[in-house]
Design a protein around this motif. Structure first.
Motif, PDB file in Angstrom:
ATOM      1  N   ALA A  15       0.835  -1.207   0.000  1.00  0.00           N
ATOM      2  CA  ALA A  15       0.000   0.000   0.000  1.00  0.00           C
ATOM      3  C   ALA A  15       0.865   1.252   0.000  1.00  0.00           C
ATOM      4  O   ALA A  15       0.584   2.224  -0.718  1.00  0.00           O
ATOM      5  CB  ALA A  15      -0.934  -0.010   1.203  1.00  0.00           C
ATOM      6  N   ASP A  16       1.939   1.250   0.796  1.00  0.00           N
ATOM      7  CA  ASP A  16       2.843   2.398   0.840  1.00  0.00           C
ATOM      8  C   ASP A  16       3.554   2.598  -0.495  1.00  0.00           C
ATOM      9  O   ASP A  16       3.934   3.725  -0.852  1.00  0.00           O
ATOM     10  CB  ASP A  16       3.873   2.226   1.953  1.00  0.00           C
ATOM     11  N   ALA A  17       3.735   1.502  -1.240  1.00  0.00           N
ATOM     12  CA  ALA A  17       4.404   1.589  -2.535  1.00  0.00           C
ATOM     13  C   ALA A  17       3.481   2.076  -3.637  1.00  0.00           C
ATOM     14  O   ALA A  17       3.916   2.233  -4.785  1.00  0.00           O
ATOM     15  CB  ALA A  17       4.996   0.229  -2.909  1.00  0.00           C
ATOM     16  N   GLY A  18       2.206   2.270  -3.302  1.00  0.00           N
ATOM     17  CA  GLY A  18       1.268   2.810  -4.290  1.00  0.00           C
ATOM     18  C   GLY A  18       0.428   1.784  -5.007  1.00  0.00           C
ATOM     19  O   GLY A  18      -0.268   2.130  -5.981  1.00  0.00           O
ATOM     20  N   ARG A  19       0.453   0.527  -4.580  1.00  0.00           N
ATOM     21  CA  ARG A  19      -0.385  -0.494  -5.221  1.00  0.00           C
ATOM     22  C   ARG A  19      -1.845  -0.192  -4.952  1.00  0.00           C
ATOM     23  O   ARG A  19      -2.222   0.249  -3.860  1.00  0.00           O
ATOM     24  CB  ARG A  19      -0.030  -1.884  -4.690  1.00  0.00           C
ATOM     25  N   ASP A  20      -2.694  -0.438  -5.961  1.00  0.00           N
ATOM     26  CA  ASP A  20      -4.116  -0.142  -5.788  1.00  0.00           C
ATOM     27  C   ASP A  20      -4.786  -1.195  -4.925  1.00  0.00           C
ATOM     28  O   ASP A  20      -4.229  -2.262  -4.649  1.00  0.00           O
ATOM     29  CB  ASP A  20      -4.823  -0.036  -7.141  1.00  0.00           C
ATOM     30  N   ALA A  21      -6.009  -0.876  -4.477  1.00  0.00           N
ATOM     31  CA  ALA A  21      -6.721  -1.738  -3.533  1.00  0.00           C
ATOM     32  C   ALA A  21      -7.019  -3.109  -4.115  1.00  0.00           C
ATOM     33  O   ALA A  21      -6.960  -4.127  -3.415  1.00  0.00           O
ATOM     34  CB  ALA A  21      -8.017  -1.054  -3.096  1.00  0.00           C
ATOM     35  N   GLU A  22      -7.328  -3.179  -5.414  1.00  0.00           N
ATOM     36  CA  GLU A  22      -7.645  -4.462  -6.033  1.00  0.00           C
ATOM     37  C   GLU A  22      -6.425  -5.379  -6.059  1.00  0.00           C
ATOM     38  O   GLU A  22      -6.528  -6.588  -5.794  1.00  0.00           O
ATOM     39  CB  GLU A  22      -8.167  -4.230  -7.451  1.00  0.00           C
ATOM     40  N   ALA A  23      -5.254  -4.826  -6.343  1.00  0.00           N
ATOM     41  CA  ALA A  23      -4.031  -5.632  -6.358  1.00  0.00           C
ATOM     42  C   ALA A  23      -3.712  -6.154  -4.964  1.00  0.00           C
ATOM     43  O   ALA A  23      -3.305  -7.314  -4.799  1.00  0.00           O
ATOM     44  CB  ALA A  23      -2.867  -4.801  -6.900  1.00  0.00           C
ATOM     45  N   ILE A  24      -3.922  -5.317  -3.950  1.00  0.00           N
ATOM     46  CA  ILE A  24      -3.665  -5.743  -2.573  1.00  0.00           C
ATOM     47  C   ILE A  24      -4.653  -6.825  -2.163  1.00  0.00           C
ATOM     48  O   ILE A  24      -4.293  -7.787  -1.475  1.00  0.00           O
ATOM     49  CB  ILE A  24      -3.743  -4.529  -1.631  1.00  0.00           C
ATOM     50  N   ARG A  25      -5.912  -6.693  -2.597  1.00  0.00           N
ATOM     51  CA  ARG A  25      -6.908  -7.721  -2.271  1.00  0.00           C
ATOM     52  C   ARG A  25      -6.517  -9.063  -2.878  1.00  0.00           C
ATOM     53  O   ARG A  25      -6.637 -10.119  -2.237  1.00  0.00           O
ATOM     54  CB  ARG A  25      -8.281  -7.299  -2.798  1.00  0.00           C
ATOM     55  N   GLN A  26      -6.034  -9.052  -4.102  1.00  0.00           N
ATOM     56  CA  GLN A  26      -5.635 -10.294  -4.752  1.00  0.00           C
ATOM     57  C   GLN A  26      -4.433 -10.922  -4.054  1.00  0.00           C
ATOM     58  O   GLN A  26      -4.352 -12.158  -3.921  1.00  0.00           O
ATOM     59  CB  GLN A  26      -5.335 -10.032  -6.223  1.00  0.00           C
ATOM     60  N   LEU A  27      -3.497 -10.084  -3.600  1.00  0.00           N
ATOM     61  CA  LEU A  27      -2.354 -10.597  -2.855  1.00  0.00           C
ATOM     62  C   LEU A  27      -2.808 -11.268  -1.553  1.00  0.00           C
ATOM     63  O   LEU A  27      -2.309 -12.334  -1.182  1.00  0.00           O
ATOM     64  CB  LEU A  27      -1.375  -9.467  -2.545  1.00  0.00           C
ATOM     65  N   ARG A  28      -3.746 -10.622  -0.870  1.00  0.00           N
ATOM     66  CA  ARG A  28      -4.239 -11.176   0.385  1.00  0.00           C
ATOM     67  C   ARG A  28      -4.967 -12.500   0.150  1.00  0.00           C
ATOM     68  O   ARG A  28      -4.769 -13.472   0.885  1.00  0.00           O
ATOM     69  CB  ARG A  28      -5.192 -10.167   1.047  1.00  0.00           C
ATOM     70  N   GLU A  29      -5.801 -12.544  -0.877  1.00  0.00           N
ATOM     71  CA  GLU A  29      -6.537 -13.777  -1.160  1.00  0.00           C
ATOM     72  C   GLU A  29      -5.601 -14.909  -1.559  1.00  0.00           C
ATOM     73  O   GLU A  29      -5.822 -16.064  -1.208  1.00  0.00           O
ATOM     74  CB  GLU A  29      -7.565 -13.522  -2.260  1.00  0.00           C
TER      75      GLU A  29
END
Length: 318
Positions: free
Chosen positions: A259-273
């Motif tokens: 998130a601090d690196a600027g990744r969007d919310a959808e990309a972070i959600r996919q990483l978490r899943e």
């Protein structure tokens, strides 16, 4: 025999008594609130401590401008904190409203409307719609379908429309329903503000095509545990366990870094899943057993209030 009519003395008017007090708490109608001598505006205007233009009058609720989207129970609790702070000469932080509020109505044409939402719904929240109410193709699809289940499902979908909105972090922030059958506003409001993963993997189920009606999905037996008033305690305990678990701590740091690196919310959600997996399938065994133990403990503790859940107990050693 006719009983003689006896004239009774008139009831005297009530006596007005002045009582010295430090605090008066009451609920008034809009007319009373608007005509209060010290208040010149309606709807009422209050500051962050719920104080009106008169330092001795505090207000909250539907008679206050801008508060119609807030949960009434949360408003009452925050108002009570402000009054307590004044009585004890202490400070109070500005309220941070987080609970959902539900509104419902019966519309012309026999339609029922319900909306349960958080105080603020992000404009970029992902919308997950179900139902075919108002869809001109619904009747044509119904005529072409065959089989009892297909006809039943399409007929039900034709008479309703529901939409669930989820923000970038997976938080359920709004549910809207419109249909010919009534729904339970309080039950819908109870799940708004939860992570969609807590709702039987709602987003993943939707993407797999399992969900064709959000109201029916949230009426299933599993959801009774989520609506339980003690579920928040389980949520807090699981959050603490994740923060203290090695895998959970590393995953949180990784997501925060993305998130601090600027990744969007959808990309972070996919990483978490991907890291957690469907139903926690990718979790390390130690982490999974830790969480499973907490969930089973919650169900055992509330067994009398959640009779739909069957727990298999280990047989005592001989």
């Amino acid at each position: 025999d006719v009983e003689a009519w006896v004239e009774r003395p008139a009831t005297p008017p009530p006596e007005i008594v002045d009582l010295k007090c430090g605090l008066v708490v009451g609920a008034s109608t809009p007319a009373v609130a608007a005509n209060a001598a010290a208040l010149t505006d309606y709807p009422l205007t209050v500051d962050s401590t719920f104080k009106t233009c008169d330092d001795s009058i505090y207000a909250a609720g539907r008679h206050v401008a801008g508060q119609e989207r807030f949960n009434s129970l949360e408003l009452g609790a925050c108002l009570a904190q402000s009054l307590l702070a004044r009585l004890t000469d202490s400070s109070v932080e500005a309220p941070d409203f987080r609970k959902a509020r539900a509104v419902s109505a019966t519309l012309p044409g026999g339609l029922f409307y319900c909306r349960a939402a958080l105080p603020t719904v992000p404009v970029d929240a992902t919308a997950l719609p179900t139902g075919m109410l108002g869809n001109d193709e619904a009747q044509a699809l119904l005529e072409k379908s065959s089989g009892v289940h297909a006809l039943r499902d399409l007929a039900a979908a034709r008479d309703k429309y529901s939409i669930l909105k989820v923000d970038g972090s997976g938080l359920l922030c709004e549910i809207i329903y419109l249909g010919k059958a009534p729904v339970e506003p309080r039950n819908l409001a109870a799940v708004v503000g939860r992570q969609e993963a807590h709702l039987n993997g709602a987003w993943a189920a939707y993407e797999r095509g399992v969900v064709d009606d959000w109201v029916a999905f949230l009426r299933e037996d599993w959801c009774s545990a989520v609506r339980h008033d003690r579920f928040q305690g389980l949520h807090d305990a699981l959050s603490k366990m994740i923060r203290e678990d090695e895998f959970g701590r590393d995953l949180i740091q990784q997501l925060v870094g993305e998130a601090d690196a600027g990744r969007d919310a959808e990309a972070i959600r996919q990483l978490r899943e991907k890291a957690v997996g469907v139903g926690g399938g990718n979790l390390p065994e130690k982490t999974r057993k830790l969480l499973e133990g907490a969930v089973l403990g919650y169900l055992r503790k509330n067994r009398g209030l959640l009779p739909r859940f069957s727990l298999v107990e280990r047989e005592a050693a001989a």
